[in-house]
Design an enzyme around this catalytic site. Structure first.
Site, PDB file in Angstrom:
ATOM      1  N   ASP A 107      40.850  48.660  41.517  1.00  0.00           N
ATOM      2  CA  ASP A 107      41.507  47.624  40.730  1.00  0.00           C
ATOM      3  C   ASP A 107      43.015  47.727  40.940  1.00  0.00           C
ATOM      4  O   ASP A 107      43.519  48.759  41.372  1.00  0.00           O
ATOM      5  CB  ASP A 107      41.205  47.819  39.234  1.00  0.00           C
ATOM      6  N   ARG A 158      40.189  41.686  47.337  1.00  0.00           N
ATOM      7  CA  ARG A 158      39.785  40.855  46.184  1.00  0.00           C
ATOM      8  C   ARG A 158      41.061  40.205  45.642  1.00  0.00           C
ATOM      9  O   ARG A 158      41.942  40.891  45.140  1.00  0.00           O
ATOM     10  CB  ARG A 158      39.168  41.709  45.079  1.00  0.00           C
TER      11      ARG A 158
END
Ligand code: FAD
Length: 279
Positions: A107, A158
């Site tokens: 992340d 992402r």
């Protein structure tokens, strides 16, 4: 045990519960990215313990042959203690995952961590090609340059709109500006890569944009959404043959994550109130 309202957003407290959730989703062709809840540890024991739990989780995913991956947070595996603690723990996780052929995501946290996170991603992707993925945030003004830098790195990207409240000197604050930049970043990826593209969004317009670019360029891509958000859309996209991954957090530290989800959107808050009232 996680109460019924929170279990819409969190896959359980244990690895076993997280794997049950993964198994159920896999039946609808939705793959699952598991995130052990935890962040901002300021002592090494906690950071090392979570890194170790990720290694166990990877073993379990590999043993069950489920369509599952993991996603870690830099500050969960030591970034607040030191860059080298994060880098060491991340490499321990990725090396183990590569052996077991399980994919590892990282992340992206607040903007002060972007440089080190991207450096570590680049180095891991060069060592373990196509075994790692990195989140990148379109609300940051630097992201277009970061994408140029990362475009030939053998790892999946992402792209998300960005969840952190950053200063206007470094970030777009206006929703329409963020959306415009997000569209551009998605277009850039499809124009410059033929694989390694992940769209982390619930936004129907952005998903349509990605789908039409994929038709035009023929690139491999995936859509990622959070557990508890537009789950019907997740299933229906998967049934149409789109690769869909659901990001599902699990673990004992579920309360603050659940609270964040409820606060961020009216629909989620209404859902929680209705559940409490029993209708
Ligand atoms: P928004 O701009 O919030 O909404 C656009 C439209 O999407 C809405 O108008 C609506 O039509 C639809 N929609 C959105 N939410 C809902 C809902 N609850 N119910 C129904 N419809 C809805 N951020 C980071 O900063 N770092 C990360 O590492 C990170 N990882 C992420 C991983 C995944 C898989 C996802 C999905 C998001 C991640 N994010 C991360 C969060 C991201 O940055 C955004 O804050 C979040 O996804 C909200 O933006 P959005 O694109 O989904 O749409």
């Amino acid at each position: 045990m996680i109460p019924p309202i929170a279990d819409r957003f969190v896959a359980g407290e244990s690895i076993a519960a997280a794997l049950d959730h993964t198994r159920e989703l896999n039946e609808s062709d939705v793959k699952v990215i598991l995130n052990l809840l935890g962040e901002h540890y300021d002592n090494r024991q906690e950071a090392d313990a979570d890194a170790e739990t990720y290694r166990q989780l990877i073993d379990e995913i590999a043993a069950t042959e489920l369509a599952g991956a993991v996603s870690v947070k830099p500050s969960q595996i030591g970034l607040d203690i030191g860059d080298e603690v994060f880098a060491e723990n991340y490499e321990r996780i990725v090396a183990h995952a590569a052996e077991k052929d399980v994919f590892v995501w990282c992340d992206m946290e607040d903007a002060e961590t972007t440089d080190i996170t991207l450096d570590v991603f680049e180095s891991m992707a060069e060592t373990y090609p196509w075994q790692v993925g990195q989140c990148i945030q379109s609300n940051l003004k630097r992201t277009a340059d970061d994408l140029e830098r990362l475009v030939d790195v053998p790892g999946t990207i992402r792209v998300v709109k960005g969840a952190y409240d950053e200063d206007r000197s470094i970030a777009f604050k206006n929703k329409s500006q963020v959306n415009e930049q997000y569209r551009e970043d998605i277009s850039f990826l499809f124009e410059h890569r033929d694989r390694g593209i992940a769209i982390g969004s619930h936004d129907p317009e952005m998903i349509d944009h990605a789908r039409s670019l994929a038709d035009e360029h023929g690139a491999d891509y995936e859509i990622q959404m959070l557990m508890g958000v537009r789950e019907d859309a997740q299933r229906s996209l998967a049934s149409e043959g789109v690769e869909v991954w659901q990001y599902a957090p699990y673990g004992e530290k579920w309360f603050s994550y659940f609270y964040r989800r409820v606060r961020e959107r009216k629909e989620n808050a209404l859902f929680a109130v209705r559940a409490v009232l029993g209708r």
